[in-house]
Design a protein around this motif. Structure first.
Motif, PDB file in Angstrom:
ATOM      1  N   GLU A   1       0.829  -1.204   0.000  1.00 51.32           N
ATOM      2  CA  GLU A   1       0.000   0.000   0.000  1.00 51.32           C
ATOM      3  C   GLU A   1       0.870   1.264   0.000  1.00 51.32           C
TER       4      GLU A   1
ATOM      5  N   LYS B   1       0.858   4.085  -2.918  1.00 44.95           N
ATOM      6  CA  LYS B   1       0.512   5.475  -2.612  1.00 44.95           C
ATOM      7  C   LYS B   1       1.632   6.443  -2.996  1.00 44.95           C
TER       8      LYS B   1
ATOM      9  N   LYS C   1      -5.158   2.929 -12.059  1.00 38.63           N
ATOM     10  CA  LYS C   1      -5.045   1.651 -11.331  1.00 38.63           C
ATOM     11  C   LYS C   1      -4.268   0.624 -12.139  1.00 38.63           C
TER      12      LYS C   1
ATOM     13  N   LEU D   1      -5.918  -2.469  -4.670  1.00 35.63           N
ATOM     14  CA  LEU D   1      -6.399  -1.373  -5.524  1.00 35.63           C
ATOM     15  C   LEU D   1      -7.927  -1.284  -5.576  1.00 35.63           C
ATOM     16  N   LYS D   2      -8.623  -2.401  -5.399  1.00 42.06           N
ATOM     17  CA  LYS D   2     -10.098  -2.361  -5.393  1.00 42.06           C
ATOM     18  C   LYS D   2     -10.613  -1.538  -4.243  1.00 42.06           C
ATOM     19  N   GLY D   3      -9.873  -1.501  -3.146  1.00 45.60           N
ATOM     20  CA  GLY D   3     -10.287  -0.731  -1.966  1.00 45.60           C
ATOM     21  C   GLY D   3     -10.081   0.760  -2.113  1.00 45.60           C
ATOM     22  N   TRP D   4      -9.564   1.230  -3.231  1.00 48.57           N
ATOM     23  CA  TRP D   4      -9.276   2.656  -3.417  1.00 48.57           C
ATOM     24  C   TRP D   4     -10.418   3.351  -4.106  1.00 48.57           C
TER      25      TRP D   4
END
Length: 152
Positions: free
Chosen positions: A111, A115, A128, A149-152
């Motif tokens: 992560e 970032k 992404k 990346l799905k959680g972004w």
């Protein structure tokens, strides 16, 4: 004036310093020994001495390599495994070293890397995709990268 060839004792001293300077694996030491003009039997004796006296320890090397590459270099498991195999480290030692690393810290490192990476993209999907390609290139598992990346 040509330099005098080193004696096996001098080579042993150089190799002990070489191993003490930083963690080395058997392949590194064997490759370095090839550069010295001494009989093969002496090279084998030196290598055995270094292993017997724990100057060289592939298990310790693998653990150190994993810690360093994840923490300092930001490498993923795939890249680490590949490079350890290239160094001649046994699969079992690789698996043991990788299993010692905390999975949650590994995910946090991924992560943090994602970032910190700046990419130029015109759409969120493209951003992404580029971030995923970057993380996968660093050796992170595609499934984990996309999950993060799905959680972004």
């Amino acid at each position: 004036m040509p330099t005098k060839p080193l004696t096996p004792d001098q080579v042993l001293d150089k190799m002990a310093k070489y191993c003490a300077y930083q963690e080395r694996c058997t392949k590194d030491v064997t490759d370095k020994l090839k550069t010295f003009d001494i009989p093969e039997s002496d090279k084998k004796e030196i290598l055995n001495y270094l292993i017997d006296n724990r100057f060289v320890d592939d298990e310790r090397f693998a653990r150190s390599f994993v810690r360093g590459k994840i923490n300092q270099s930001g490498w993923g498991v795939n890249k680490i495994r590949y490079n350890l195999k290239r160094k001649g480290i046994a699969d079992e030692l690789i698996s043991n070293a990788l299993s010692e690393f905390d999975g949650e810290l590994y995910r946090q490192k991924l992560e943090q890397i994602l970032k910190a990476k700046k990419v130029k993209a015109t759409t969120p999907f493209e951003e992404k995709r580029k971030l995923a390609a970057y993380a996968i290139q660093k050796g992170f598992e595609p499934s984990l990268v996309w999950e993060v990346l799905k959680g972004w």
